[in-house]
Design an enzyme around this catalytic site. Sequence first.
Site, PDB file in Angstrom:
ATOM      1  N   TYR A 143       0.825  -1.207   0.000  1.00  0.00           N
ATOM      2  CA  TYR A 143       0.000   0.000   0.000  1.00  0.00           C
ATOM      3  C   TYR A 143       0.865   1.266   0.000  1.00  0.00           C
ATOM      4  CZ  TYR A 143      -4.661  -2.004   1.025  1.00  0.00           C
ATOM      5  OH  TYR A 143      -5.865  -2.659   0.966  1.00  0.00           O
ATOM      6  N   LYS A 189       3.469 -15.122   1.771  1.00  0.00           N
ATOM      7  CA  LYS A 189       3.629 -15.818   0.485  1.00  0.00           C
ATOM      8  C   LYS A 189       5.134 -16.054   0.314  1.00  0.00           C
ATOM      9  CE  LYS A 189       1.934 -17.454  -3.391  1.00  0.00           C
ATOM     10  NZ  LYS A 189       1.026 -18.613  -3.489  1.00  0.00           N
ATOM     11  N   ASP A 221      -2.677 -18.065  -0.013  1.00  0.00           N
ATOM     12  CA  ASP A 221      -3.696 -18.753  -0.826  1.00  0.00           C
ATOM     13  C   ASP A 221      -4.329 -19.889  -0.022  1.00  0.00           C
ATOM     14  OD1 ASP A 221      -1.194 -19.973  -0.932  1.00  0.00           O
ATOM     15  OD2 ASP A 221      -1.342 -20.572  -3.028  1.00  0.00           O
ATOM     16  N   ASP A 245      -6.135  -7.211   4.351  1.00  0.00           N
ATOM     17  CA  ASP A 245      -7.313  -6.571   3.757  1.00  0.00           C
ATOM     18  C   ASP A 245      -8.214  -7.639   3.147  1.00  0.00           C
ATOM     19  OD1 ASP A 245      -8.940  -4.438   2.758  1.00  0.00           O
ATOM     20  OD2 ASP A 245      -8.045  -4.751   0.787  1.00  0.00           O
ATOM     21  N   ASP A 249     -11.968  -9.428   4.792  1.00  0.00           N
ATOM     22  CA  ASP A 249     -13.254  -9.443   4.085  1.00  0.00           C
ATOM     23  C   ASP A 249     -13.799 -10.870   4.021  1.00  0.00           C
ATOM     24  OD1 ASP A 249     -13.132  -6.671   3.473  1.00  0.00           O
ATOM     25  OD2 ASP A 249     -14.084  -7.030   1.531  1.00  0.00           O
TER      26      ASP A 249
HETATM   27  C1  IPM Z   1     -10.316  -1.367   4.519  1.00  0.00           C
HETATM   28  C2  IPM Z   1     -10.564  -0.695   3.187  1.00  0.00           C
HETATM   29  C3  IPM Z   1      -9.396   0.228   2.866  1.00  0.00           C
HETATM   30  C4  IPM Z   1      -8.148  -0.622   2.793  1.00  0.00           C
HETATM   31  C5  IPM Z   1      -9.578   1.088   1.595  1.00  0.00           C
HETATM   32  C6  IPM Z   1     -10.855   1.885   1.625  1.00  0.00           C
HETATM   33  C7  IPM Z   1      -8.407   2.003   1.372  1.00  0.00           C
HETATM   34  O1  IPM Z   1     -10.766  -1.652   2.190  1.00  0.00           O
HETATM   35  O2  IPM Z   1     -10.195  -0.646   5.525  1.00  0.00           O
HETATM   36  O3  IPM Z   1     -10.257  -2.590   4.563  1.00  0.00           O
HETATM   37  O4  IPM Z   1      -7.863  -1.220   1.739  1.00  0.00           O
HETATM   38  O5  IPM Z   1      -7.431  -0.672   3.794  1.00  0.00           O
HETATM   39 MN    MN Z   2     -10.857  -3.701   2.925  1.00  0.00          MN
END
Ligand code: IPM
Ligand code: MN
Length: 356
Positions: A143, A189, A221, A245, A249
């Site tokens: 990032y 990885k 993975d 990240d 999710d």
């Molecule tokens: C998160 C979001 C952020 C990230 C974005 C909005 C920059 O997806 O907080 O998980 O990738 O960190």
């Molecule tokens: Mn995110």
Amino acid sequence: MTKSYKIGVIKGDGIGPEIIDEAIKVLDAVSVAQGCNLKYTEMLLGGVAIDETGVPLPDETIQGVGKCDAVLFGAIGGPKWDNLERHLRPETGLLGLRKEMGTFANLRPATVYDELINASTLKPGVIEGVDIMVVRELTGGIYFGEPRELLEDRAYNTMVYTREEVERIARVAFDIAMIRQKRICSVDKANVLEVSQFWREIVEEVAKDYPEVELSHMYVDNAAMQLIRDPKQFDVILTGNIFGDILSDAASMLSGSIGLLPSASTGEGVGLFEPIHGSAPDIAGQGIANPLATISSASMMLRYALGETKSADKIDAAIKKALKEGYRTGDISDYDAKEVVTCSEMGDIIAGYASK
Ligand code: IPM
Ligand code: MN
């Protein structure tokens, strides 16, 4: 004596303002009941900041957060700002804020509420009792790596980690593991990337200071697959910025909705507390967003930044109670709902329970 705290509030874009309003409603209810006083200062970030000041992270916000005891944040971004140059995008503002605040450790708990056991797309037997803490490195990795560039016929980003960056996030994960089940799975990885090989070596070194903690390593993975196959095998997952990240999710779907999971970002100073979901522009302004991830983030703020454990416990119990009573926002309305409620009604219900 009444304790008083300064809370920075960043509502942001999309559903940000709606969910933050509900979190504040709950914070007010619980703080009055528990005899502490929260003073809020609103600050701009993201699209709304671009519209008002021309930049996604105004200087005022950078200075403002430094004067707070903790910062509560909603969400940023939306189609309106998607075509701006990268340095002007809402997301760049958020990344800049995280960097400025030095919040290198992002804690993303993924737990399953018993009341929502049917809400996950996975079988109840697979997810019952899941309790994972994803420790995501937040201010380094790809990032932030340099060089980076978007050219006509080629583009590149760089994944960099320094020894200091890996060491400090590893220590956070080990400290957390010590008060949990004492198991860490470090995800990388290392079969392909030098930066991951380096990450692994340093995590191994830090582990020597924590002989009681069982450390394992997993390729990212495989970790994505294992999270879905058998999530109960995980206690603490330690990982870098982009892998964290993605995995967080995925982990959110164990709980049934991304609208449920909170996060705490801590590090060098003031902490930043935010839901893991985004600004959901498609449902913004309709009053149907789920405020629980943000309300849970407010609870994490009380617990970790302010030490107001009792208030945090009250909020967590109120969320469980509301779910148990069958109150559901639209995202989870298919699952054992007795009453489908709006974002604001959910806030009222939690505030009511939490203030008792
Ligand atoms: C998160 C979001 C952020 C990230 C974005 C909005 C920059 O997806 O907080 O998980 O990738 O960190
Ligand atoms: Mn995110």
